[in-house]
Design a protein around this motif. Sequence first.
Motif, PDB file in Angstrom:
ATOM      1  N   THR A 166       0.822  -1.199   0.000  1.00 49.38           N
ATOM      2  CA  THR A 166       0.000   0.000   0.000  1.00 49.38           C
ATOM      3  C   THR A 166       0.858   1.252   0.000  1.00 49.38           C
ATOM      4  OG1 THR A 166      -0.068   0.025   2.402  1.00 49.38           O
ATOM      5  CG2 THR A 166      -1.803  -1.192   1.285  1.00 49.38           C
ATOM      6  N   SER A 167       0.202   2.392  -0.336  1.00 53.00           N
ATOM      7  CA  SER A 167       0.912   3.679  -0.355  1.00 53.00           C
ATOM      8  C   SER A 167       1.327   4.107   1.043  1.00 53.00           C
ATOM      9  CB  SER A 167       0.021   4.750  -0.991  1.00 53.00           C
ATOM     10  OG  SER A 167      -1.182   4.879  -0.255  1.00 53.00           O
ATOM     11  N   GLU A 168       0.604   3.628   2.068  1.00 51.55           N
ATOM     12  CA  GLU A 168       0.975   3.986   3.438  1.00 51.55           C
ATOM     13  C   GLU A 168       2.350   3.456   3.792  1.00 51.55           C
ATOM     14  OE1 GLU A 168      -1.878   2.839   2.533  1.00 51.55           O
ATOM     15  OE2 GLU A 168      -3.387   4.326   3.143  1.00 51.55           O
ATOM     16  N   TYR A 169       2.630   2.219   3.370  1.00 52.38           N
ATOM     17  CA  TYR A 169       3.951   1.647   3.650  1.00 52.38           C
ATOM     18  C   TYR A 169       5.040   2.424   2.922  1.00 52.38           C
ATOM     19  CZ  TYR A 169       1.290  -2.289   5.499  1.00 52.38           C
ATOM     20  OH  TYR A 169       0.434  -3.057   6.227  1.00 52.38           O
ATOM     21  N   ALA A 170       4.776   2.764   1.667  1.00 52.14           N
ATOM     22  CA  ALA A 170       5.769   3.528   0.895  1.00 52.14           C
ATOM     23  C   ALA A 170       6.007   4.904   1.520  1.00 52.14           C
ATOM     24  CB  ALA A 170       5.315   3.679  -0.548  1.00 52.14           C
ATOM     25  N   PHE A 171       4.922   5.536   1.966  1.00 48.41           N
ATOM     26  CA  PHE A 171       5.056   6.854   2.600  1.00 48.41           C
ATOM     27  C   PHE A 171       5.849   6.752   3.906  1.00 48.41           C
ATOM     28  CE2 PHE A 171       3.429  10.090   5.541  1.00 48.41           C
ATOM     29  CZ  PHE A 171       3.749  11.230   4.827  1.00 48.41           C
ATOM     30  N   ALA A 172       5.573   5.682   4.682  1.00 48.25           N
ATOM     31  CA  ALA A 172       6.299   5.497   5.939  1.00 48.25           C
ATOM     32  C   ALA A 172       7.790   5.284   5.690  1.00 48.25           C
ATOM     33  CB  ALA A 172       5.712   4.320   6.710  1.00 48.25           C
ATOM     34  N   ILE A 173       8.116   4.502   4.669  1.00 47.81           N
ATOM     35  CA  ILE A 173       9.522   4.262   4.338  1.00 47.81           C
ATOM     36  C   ILE A 173      10.190   5.551   3.870  1.00 47.81           C
ATOM     37  CG2 ILE A 173      11.072   3.030   2.783  1.00 47.81           C
ATOM     38  CD1 ILE A 173       9.059   0.738   2.802  1.00 47.81           C
ATOM     39  N   MET A 174       9.476   6.317   3.026  1.00 47.21           N
ATOM     40  CA  MET A 174      10.038   7.568   2.527  1.00 47.21           C
ATOM     41  C   MET A 174      10.287   8.551   3.665  1.00 47.21           C
ATOM     42  SD  MET A 174       8.461  10.159  -0.330  1.00 47.21           S
ATOM     43  CE  MET A 174       7.109  10.613   0.753  1.00 47.21           C
ATOM     44  N   MET A 175       9.330   8.642   4.601  1.00 49.54           N
ATOM     45  CA  MET A 175       9.507   9.541   5.728  1.00 49.54           C
ATOM     46  C   MET A 175      10.658   9.084   6.626  1.00 49.54           C
ATOM     47  SD  MET A 175       7.536  12.033   5.340  1.00 49.54           S
ATOM     48  CE  MET A 175       7.789  12.767   6.954  1.00 49.54           C
TER      49      MET A 175
END
Length: 489
Positions: free
Chosen positions: A199-208
């Motif tokens: 999901t995009s949430e996981y990608a956003f968490a990794i990016m942050m």
Amino acid sequence: MMKISFNRNKKNTLSEMQRNSNSRWWKFTDSRVSWRHSLLVKYLSLVLTAMMLFFFLMPLATILIGIPMYWNDQAKEKENPYRSGHTLMTTWHAETKKLKSSNEQAIEKHLTSWKAKLPKASIFWVDARGITRKMLPEQKSLPKQWTAQDSISFMKKSYDSDPFTVVSFIGGDKAKEGFLVIQVPRKLMTYDGQQPLYTSEYAFAIMMSLTLLFVIFSWRFFYRIQRRLRELERSMTKIDEQGIPVAIAVEKEDEIGQLQHSFNRMTSELRASRKREQEEEELRKQLIANLSHDIRTPLTTIRTHVHTLQQEHDVLQDRSKTSLRVIVQKCEDLAHLVDNLLSYTLLSAQRYTFQPQAVDVVRLVRESSAAWYPMWEKHQFEVEVNLPSSPIIWQVDQMWMKRVLDNVFQNVVRHAASGGYIRVEMNQLPNGSSELIIQDKGPGMKMTSSNKGAGIGLSIISMMLQEMGLEQQVHSNSNGTTLRFSPKK
């Protein structure tokens, strides 16, 4: 001759210091920081590493995080086959599509196998003629014969309702071979399966997380630079007994390290320059002391012969008498200058004997004034001496104080004789302090005089007063000069 020779040596020394400084400067500017130690290279490496993490390692990290989640979903789905509505719908459509052109036994076998896997599910089959052929389990609410209106009503009623309903046409063709329906109570489903695995949430968490790491490392990088600069600033304020900043320990050979090397070279040059100045000062003092001694010997001889000529005053012509008076005056001036030179040298080297004690300044001033009175009378001065009858005690060196008075009286005679006036006064002030006043009516200190020298006498007065703890106030204009001496508060 002595002054010219000394200045030439000093000029050569300064020129040599300037050449050495220029050579050191070019040596510093030609130096280069090794790329392995450069702060610029280190920070660029940090930026490139962050870019690699964003564009190359972030997808890998996402996959590594997603794999355990995928296997976790698979394990949970085995434990609860009703869990994922998305998986149920996808699998049901795929297997129903495979039943194209299948006979009745194959379809019933398919329904039976699904009922065995999902015993709590409800399954039924409606053939191409709209007849309900197979129900597992039996459902009395379902019509035996389906019309188009019944199908539409069932679809509307089942959409996004409980139970979770999946309708799939056999072979994928609408109404040609009928349709199969499976229904599962929603309370058995814990995951709808509509979200993708990554999901995009996981990608956003990794990016942050990667952004936060970059900010932390960048802050640490610049914080260490700031800390080293503060240490350099503090080191610049630490001075040794000579008033020169102490050297700095160089830990790294980067740009700041080169700045520290340059600072250390500067302190070394200052220390060497200070040493050369001290050596030159000692040489100058020794030269003045030797010259003072060397001048005294021929001066004594000249004064002796002048005294002999004065004994023959009656036989001399008027012109010779005038010349003799000029010689006597210049010999006295030269002797006074030699004494001042020697005193100044001894005071600068702090080798002039200083013995402070309680001294009655009124008595000392009265004795000095009496000693100078014949000289004032000779130059036709109007003398005014106002001294109190009671003693006034100052903590001074008696010989130094007498030397100060002699220098002041000598300056009045030499530079203020045109005013023809001198006043010596001592007062007790209301605040308990006291002051000594010496006033003349000469042209003032700013006016040039034919007898004006290099100001050594005034320098000696200032140095002696400072050492004895006395302060001096000077008021001078074209109407005269007033000097005030008093103990420091």
